[in-house]
Design an enzyme around this catalytic site. Structure first.
Site, PDB file in Angstrom:
ATOM      1  N   SER A 137       0.831  -1.198   0.000  1.00 29.94           N
ATOM      2  CA  SER A 137       0.000   0.000   0.000  1.00 29.94           C
ATOM      3  C   SER A 137       0.870   1.254   0.000  1.00 29.94           C
ATOM      4  O   SER A 137       1.610   1.485  -0.949  1.00 29.94           O
ATOM      5  CB  SER A 137      -0.959  -0.054   1.196  1.00 29.94           C
ATOM      6  OG  SER A 137      -2.022   0.842   1.027  1.00 29.94           O
ATOM      7  N   ASP A 325      -8.285  -5.810  -6.010  1.00 27.70           N
ATOM      8  CA  ASP A 325      -8.025  -4.582  -5.251  1.00 27.70           C
ATOM      9  C   ASP A 325      -8.864  -3.457  -5.865  1.00 27.70           C
ATOM     10  O   ASP A 325      -8.775  -3.169  -7.062  1.00 27.70           O
ATOM     11  CB  ASP A 325      -6.538  -4.231  -5.321  1.00 27.70           C
ATOM     12  CG  ASP A 325      -6.131  -3.196  -4.289  1.00 27.70           C
ATOM     13  OD1 ASP A 325      -6.937  -2.286  -3.984  1.00 27.70           O
ATOM     14  OD2 ASP A 325      -4.997  -3.270  -3.789  1.00 27.70           O
ATOM     15  N   HIS A 355      -7.621  -5.510  -1.427  1.00 29.04           N
ATOM     16  CA  HIS A 355      -6.425  -4.801  -0.973  1.00 29.04           C
ATOM     17  C   HIS A 355      -5.743  -5.541   0.171  1.00 29.04           C
ATOM     18  O   HIS A 355      -4.515  -5.498   0.291  1.00 29.04           O
ATOM     19  CB  HIS A 355      -6.804  -3.386  -0.536  1.00 29.04           C
ATOM     20  CG  HIS A 355      -5.622  -2.511  -0.261  1.00 29.04           C
ATOM     21  ND1 HIS A 355      -4.659  -2.244  -1.217  1.00 29.04           N
ATOM     22  CD2 HIS A 355      -5.221  -1.859   0.862  1.00 29.04           C
ATOM     23  CE1 HIS A 355      -3.730  -1.452  -0.693  1.00 29.04           C
ATOM     24  NE2 HIS A 355      -4.046  -1.220   0.566  1.00 29.04           N
TER      25      HIS A 355
END
Length: 388
Positions: A137, A325, A355
């Protein structure tokens, strides 16, 4: 046999009065970090992610006696985990006092974070050899930033479930996250909630958690009742309260907004080495006014700068998006791979976790896939092969 970690105490590297990309000074700045293994081994840098802390956020991918991993093994590598500005461990609104503390803390970019981490490695820890950088991320954003900002130093970058530039769609999602806190005007108090009320803006933080609830996991994860199957939480309202609100209300609101600003302004082309005619950055590394408040590519000059930045990466890049995602889709990663060229490999994580496939370690199958993929990517030279 080397111990897993001789000293589990978080350390602090003092940066002094640290000049930011904006030209502002972050007074008495410091980076919190933790190391694993011996500094005589090749270095792997593993930065934290949005809201993540050093141990609770990153340790899941590092080999321990309880959870052995093949790739991030402290017996063979010197693993450095630095905390983002704003995460509550490094210099953050919540731990900074004075006129530039709290809500007034100067905003920091990925460029600033990586510049500070480079100083930690080279001046604080004496690391001048090539390194590997990986992260999930916002950690992926830092991996891309490292590979472009210090191309001579990065031998391998492994960004998973992240991007080299915040997209329009990602920006819009983050506007909703930000708005959740700011809409709680009574609780947020213009960022002076602790001074005026002695508590966090709970309503705003709860709402932030509920905004995130529709994005962190995929539609399939919800359809297949993943929370019930993997977390033992039945019913959507319990999911909202026991998972999402529990997470969001454990955070500091100004910290969350600070890191969110960093995320929104993620763009490896917004640095003088690559900005060119885009005007995204000025001489002397300054982030220009045009580089503020601007997501994605606003012009062909911006796109050209983005392509230059990715082509400027010299090391290998293993890009690992998840097919489900919702804000870092594989289509964006394909563009990054195409711009980088032959040095890049795209390896898609096939997972309903969305995610969360990239972290923080709850999906055991995805952890194994990441560990195996990093392991076989051959981080270092033949003298120190990752698959020895």
């Amino acid at each position: 046999m080397a111990p897993f970690a001789d000293d589990r105490t978080i350390k602090y590297y003092q940066l002094g009065d640290f000049e930011l990309q904006s030209g502002e000074i972050l007074p008495s700045a410091y980076i919190a970090y933790l190391t694993y293994g011996s500094p005589t081994n090749p270095c792997i840098l593993y930065p934290t992610w949005y809201s993540g802390t050093i141990v609770a956020g990153n340790e899941w991918l590092i080999s321990t006696p309880e959870h052995p991993r093949r790739a991030l093994d402290p017996e063979r590598y010197f693993i450095v985990v630095p905390a983002l500005f704003g995460n509550g461990e490094s210099t953050s609104p919540s731990n900074t006092t004075g006129p530039k503390g709290g809500v007034n803390m100067p905003k920091t970019t990925f460029y600033d974070n990586v510049k500070a981490q480079h100083q930690l490695l080279t001046q604080g820890l004496g690391i001048t050899d090539q390194i590997a950088v990986l992260g999930w991320s916002m950690g992926a954003g830092q991996a891309f930033q490292w590979a472009s900002q210090y191309p001579d130093m990065v031998k391998l970058a492994v960004p998973f479930c992240g991007s080299a530039r915040t997209s329009f769609h990602n920006w819009v999602f983050l506007e909703a996250v930000k708005g959740a806190i700011l809409a709680d005007t009574e609780g947020y108090c213009g960022g002076r909630y602790m001074e005026e009320k002695g508590q966090q803006p709970i309503v705003g933080l709860k709402t932030l958690g509920r905004v995130y609830a529709g994005w962190g996991f995929s539609q399939t994860f919800y359809r297949e009742k993943g929370f019930e199957k993997y977390y033992g939480i039945e019913g959507l309202e319990r999911v909202m309260v026991e998972f999402w609100e529990k997470w969001s209300t454990s955070k500091d609101a100004n910290n969350m907004l600070h890191m969110l600003w960093t995320w929104q302004h993620g763009d490896i082309s917004a640095q003088p080495l690559y900005a060119g005619q885009s005007g995204l950055a000025e001489a002397g590394h300054r982030l220009s006014h045009r580089g503020l408040g601007r997501p994605g590519a606003g012009s062909q000059q911006d796109e050209d700068a983005f392509q230059r930045a990715l082509k400027g990466i010299q090391g290998k890049v293993l890009i690992m998006p998840c097919d489900n995602d919702l804000y870092f889709p594989p289509e964006d990663s394909q563009i990054e791979k195409d711009y980088i060229g032959d040095n890049a490999e795209l390896k898609v994580i096939k997972s309903i976790w969305g995610h969360w496939a990239g972290g923080p370690g709850d999906s055991k199958e995805d952890v194994k896939f990441l560990d195996d993929s990093i392991y076989v990517s051959n981080m270092f030279t033949k003298e120190k092969p990752i698959d020895a």
